[in-house]
Design an enzyme around this catalytic site. Sequence first.
Site, PDB file in Angstrom:
ATOM      1  N   ARG A 193     -56.039  17.799  33.116  1.00  0.00           N
ATOM      2  CA  ARG A 193     -57.133  17.832  34.072  1.00  0.00           C
ATOM      3  C   ARG A 193     -57.845  19.178  34.008  1.00  0.00           C
ATOM      4  NH1 ARG A 193     -58.106  15.970  39.331  1.00  0.00           N
ATOM      5  NH2 ARG A 193     -60.020  15.636  38.153  1.00  0.00           N
ATOM      6  N   HIS A 238     -59.469  20.854  45.327  1.00  0.00           N
ATOM      7  CA  HIS A 238     -59.698  19.697  46.200  1.00  0.00           C
ATOM      8  C   HIS A 238     -60.328  20.169  47.501  1.00  0.00           C
ATOM      9  CE1 HIS A 238     -57.106  16.866  43.875  1.00  0.00           C
ATOM     10  NE2 HIS A 238     -56.462  17.974  43.556  1.00  0.00           N
ATOM     11  N   TYR A 278     -48.872  23.055  41.291  1.00  0.00           N
ATOM     12  CA  TYR A 278     -48.982  22.913  42.741  1.00  0.00           C
ATOM     13  C   TYR A 278     -47.659  23.269  43.403  1.00  0.00           C
ATOM     14  CZ  TYR A 278     -53.253  20.040  42.282  1.00  0.00           C
ATOM     15  OH  TYR A 278     -54.509  19.570  42.012  1.00  0.00           O
ATOM     16  N   HIS A 337     -59.611  22.607  38.960  1.00  0.00           N
ATOM     17  CA  HIS A 337     -60.376  22.055  40.084  1.00  0.00           C
ATOM     18  C   HIS A 337     -59.750  22.471  41.405  1.00  0.00           C
ATOM     19  CE1 HIS A 337     -57.210  19.079  39.354  1.00  0.00           C
ATOM     20  NE2 HIS A 337     -57.246  18.862  40.654  1.00  0.00           N
ATOM     21  N   TYR A 397     -54.044  21.496  34.276  1.00  0.00           N
ATOM     22  CA  TYR A 397     -52.656  21.035  34.182  1.00  0.00           C
ATOM     23  C   TYR A 397     -52.604  19.625  33.605  1.00  0.00           C
ATOM     24  CZ  TYR A 397     -53.766  18.676  38.612  1.00  0.00           C
ATOM     25  OH  TYR A 397     -54.343  17.908  39.586  1.00  0.00           O
TER      26      TYR A 397
END
Lengths: 241, 195
Positions: free
Chosen positions: A162, A167, A113, A165, A152
């Site tokens: 995880r 959000h 991120y 995905h 990640y």
Amino acid sequence: MITDTPNPLEISTDYPLESTRAHPPMLTPSYVFTRKRAPHRPLRVIPHTLTELSGPIYGHDSVQPLDNDLTKQGEGEPIGERIFVHGQVMDEDGRAIPNTLIEIWQANAAGRYIHALDSHPAPLDPNFYGAGRTVTADDGTYTFTTIKPGPYPIMGLNNYWRPAHIHLSLFGPSFLTRLVTQLYFEGDPLIQHDMIYSTAPESSREAMIAKFDMSATKSEWALAYRFDIVLRGQKNTHIEA
Amino acid sequence: MVTNKPKTITPSQTVGPFYAYCLSPVNYKFRMLASNSLVTKDVEGKHITLRGTVLDGDGLPVPDALIEIWQPDGLGRFSGHHPLLKTAEFKGFGRAMCDALGLFSFETVKPGGAPMRDGVIQAPHVAVSIFGKGLNRHLYTRVYFDDEEANKSDPVLNSIPEDLRSKLIAKEIEPDCYEISIRLQGEGESVFFDV
């Protein structure tokens, strides 16, 4: 002084609570961060009033046409697998929800991120910011162009990864239709191991998996995934003209 | 007539810890959609500060909490809903992130009382949603104000056991500055609603 109030007939319907059973409970001990944050007392039921039945307003002009293309936010092309994510936003009775805001954010293709506190030792992409916005069309449909995010690790947990995905945050027509969720990708082997995906009841969790959509792929350009989103709907809406 | 069997709604998931650059990009290069300032030139009402803290079950700050508020103007009129506020600059919607100490703050106006469906006027209040890591669904509560006589007759406030009502009421700690403590769990736990 203005003393008129809105016509009460405009707010004479409300939203069934039973539908919210599709949401995860507040406490899911296997998702460890719920343990100190889930309230101990049960949530209290209150009547739906104008406060809940009206809905957040924001500057609609603050969403601009290119905001739904996350591959156009840098000076060059971001690295990764270019994809379309598209679908329809509807309520639980299948009625399209037009003109509703969708905000998305995600990691880059390497699973990193841009957020200042992300310490995953994977590279940032100077051409990828990772956030977008759009407003649904008259038929409730929406489209984003983006890069498929990478999986990640959650830092500090032992070898916990995880699944890839995106959000999503949606408003819907009232304060009660507000939804923040996550989109997962069909076929990802990490989904079944994910403690956050698994917070949702078995009966509803598959609704968070976007389906590969061959029909929406674009030759020599991008693959596509379809993700329909169902928000709460008002009772008795069949009375509406 | 709608006769289709209802669909299952899409379940909620935590907002996670890394949403700021999209939802509240104060420190990022992305246009803000909503901020912690609701005050506009056209708004009717007394300017106030509404601030508070978000604490977890151990009483520790929740630095990753996102607070959203929704409220009418000082005359109890919701933007986008009231006929005279269909296109107002005032939106009544705000977003603020907590800081490292779990503190948040909004610059807004003291809301007026908005009606129940039966026309009874509610005591002035602000709707509050709390998002964060470890919150599978956002939490919903209300903030009332300690200097409002109408609190005594508010139907929602009075549906809450008396010993819990104070947890929904912000205190005026200095002129025009109201403070509320949001405790997610445990001792002093706030009152959260199932709506």
